[in-house]
Design an enzyme around this catalytic site. Structure first.
Site, short mmCIF file in Angstrom:
data_model
loop_
_atom_site.label_atom_id
_atom_site.label_comp_id
_atom_site.label_asym_id
_atom_site.label_seq_id
_atom_site.Cartn_x
_atom_site.Cartn_y
_atom_site.Cartn_z
N ASN A 156 -10.17 -3.44 2.03
CA ASN A 156 -9.81 -3.36 0.62
C ASN A 156 -11.06 -3.11 -0.21
OD1 ASN A 156 -6.99 -3.79 0.75
ND2 ASN A 156 -7.28 -6.01 0.86
N HIS A 173 0.83 -1.22 0.00
CA HIS A 173 0.00 0.00 0.00
C HIS A 173 0.86 1.26 0.00
CE1 HIS A 173 -3.73 -2.28 0.76
NE2 HIS A 173 -2.98 -3.04 1.54
#
Length: 497
Positions: free
Chosen positions: A132, A58
């Site tokens: 997510n 990320h």
């Protein structure tokens, strides 16, 4: 070289031979991970320290401030959390969207899952919903997380992304089929962050005023509508705007076009979790909405851009262990691993006092005995120990965690494939839900990547897709220029040996 590798036994850093590198040490096949799993913690601690200074995963992301507004109080039957107590109540939030596998300089339009991490600044402390844009993940055991992410990063020899590494791992890990199907579908390349859904993915829990526990999954449905790139459009966007998702989000908020998401939750009573036909703590599977329908909770609106990206987005730290009274965790193995891994990663990347940074600190009063350490800036007086007789903050037993009863107390490395090996039904169902043109694009997207690897890996992976649905396997084989009958026959012979 290959023969030498095959003759070696895997060990820990201290040289202890490893007997099982596929399964975490858990309390029964559906129970939580135990603290004595030295191998899991060694792997995760080492993995968190492999790259500096960007996030291990990320790394590239965008952030915004917003407001969560309660639109229904039905959830109060399941939790005492005060942020939900009445219709119209608002809680300030901060969100960070991100790609997963790419570096900070990678393109926003890459085929990749997207992070969807929210921080709710509640009156009872911070609640971090770290999810997510997909309801499932590639693996179900945290022991395999670093192995999986290594396949998504760069080959240590060539420093290039490697389809071979990805498909080799996926073909040997059939639990990945559901997420792979989502990743290579249209939703694998969303057109910006505003046009995608968000999910907790993990199973969490809620506790009501009676002390009853309910397992739950969170859903954030975009009010802007789902909008995706095709593979060709996503590739084209890389040459037009590498930062498309960032510019789209920032620009929309800047001109007052505030994006919104409907917030809902699925609820499963605690007793049903023991006998439900799907393991409710398996991150590779969804809960069918027919069994556990979505219950509306509220609406999320993003309405303010950060002033300084580094201070407010790059240094934002989310961790799934941050829940408020009336919320809890579950025996979800991947969640259990993240409870330890995330704060450990933040301490390494940002320093031990990361949670005192303005973007991370609670907005309600908070009192701890943590002192000193790098970048400690507060001036605190009084004792730094507890108990003490000088009026320092003390415990309150009414906030004790609810006791958890475990059905199977045997601690072992339970083989999840032996106890639950159906990784084909749900991705097959997902494939059959797609329109014929979407199925064709899915097969083409997979073939564009899988076609670059050697045939033995292709054969194993296509045989997995074939088990999900024969048309799924046939479509990919045809797109690669292979004969599905030969592939299936070859894999049947291998399985028979």
């Amino acid at each position: 070289m290959a023969e030498d590798l095959k003759s070696k036994v895997m060990t820990t850093d201290a040289g202890r031979p490893v007997g099982d590198n596929q399964n975490s040490l858990t309390v029964g096949p559906r129970g939580p991970v135990v603290f004595e799993d030295y191998l899991l913690f060694e792997k995760m601690a080492h993995f968190n320290r492999e790259r500096i200074p960007e996030r291990v995963v990320h790394a590239k992301g965008s952030g915004a401030y917003g407001t969560f507004t309660v639109t229904s109080t039905e959830i109060n039957k399941y939790t005492t959390a005060k942020l939900f107590e009445k219709t119209g109540k608002q809680t300030p939030t901060f969100i960070r969207f991100s790609t997963v596998g790419g570096e900070k300089g990678s393109a926003d339009s890459e085929r990749d899952p997207r992070g969807f991490a929210l921080k709710f600044y509640t009156e009872e402390g911070n609640w971090d919903m770290v999810g997510n844009n997909t309801p499932v993940f590639f693996i179900r055991d945290p022991l395999k997380f670093s192995d999986f992410i290594h396949t998504q990063k760069r080959d240590p020899e060539t420093n290039l992304k490697s389809p071979t590494m990805m498909w080799d791992f996926w073909s040997l890990s059939p639990e990945s089929l559901h997420q792979v199907t989502i990743l290579f579908s249209d939703r694998g390349t969303p057109d910006g962050y505003r046009h995608m859904d968000g999910f907790s993915s993990h199973t969490f829990s809620l506790i009501n005023a009676k002390g009853e526990l309910f397992y739950c999954k969170w859903h954030f449905k975009t009010r802007q509508g789902i909008k995706n790139f095709t593979r060709e459009e996503a590739d084209q966007m890389k040459s037009v705007d590498m930062d498309h998702s960032q510019s789209d989000l920032f620009g929309a908020i800047e001109k007052g076009d505030f994006p919104k998401w409907k917030v809902s939750v699925q609820i499963m009573p605690e007793a049903e979790a023991e006998t439900y036909h799907i393991n409710p703590f398996d991150l590779t599977k969804v809960w069918p909405h027919g069994d556990y329908p979505l219950i509306e909770v509220g609406e999320l609106e993003l309405n303010r851009n950060p002033v300084n990206y580094f201070a407010e987005v790059e240094q934002a730290a989310f961790e799934p262990r941050n829940v408020v009274p009336g919320m809890g965790f579950s025996p979800d193995k991947m969640l259990q691993g993240r409870l330890i891994s995330y704060p450990d990663a933040h301490r390494y990347r940002l320093g031990v006092n990361y949670d005192t940074l303005p973007v991370n600190a609670p907005k309600c009063p908070y009192h701890t005995y943590h002192t000193d350490g790098t970048m400690r800036f507060e001036s605190k007086s009084g004792p730094n120990y507890e108990p003490n007789s000088f009026g320092g903050p003390t415990q309150d037993k009414k906030f004790n965690e609810r006791p958890t009863t475990l059905p199977n107390p045997t601690v072992a490395r339970w083989d999840h494939r032996e106890h639950d090996g159906d990784y084909f039904t749900q991705p097959g169902n997902l494939f059959r839900l797609m329109a014929p043109d979407a199925q064709e694009r899915l097969c083409g997207n997979i073939a564009a990547s899988l076609g670059k690897v050697e045939k033995r890996i292709q054969d194993l992976q296509i045989s997995h897709f074939y088990k999900c649905d024969p048309k799924y396997g046939e479509g990919i084989a045809k797109a690669i220029g292979r004969d599905i009958k030969e592939i299936v026959k070859a894999e049947e012979l291998v399985a028979a040996k």
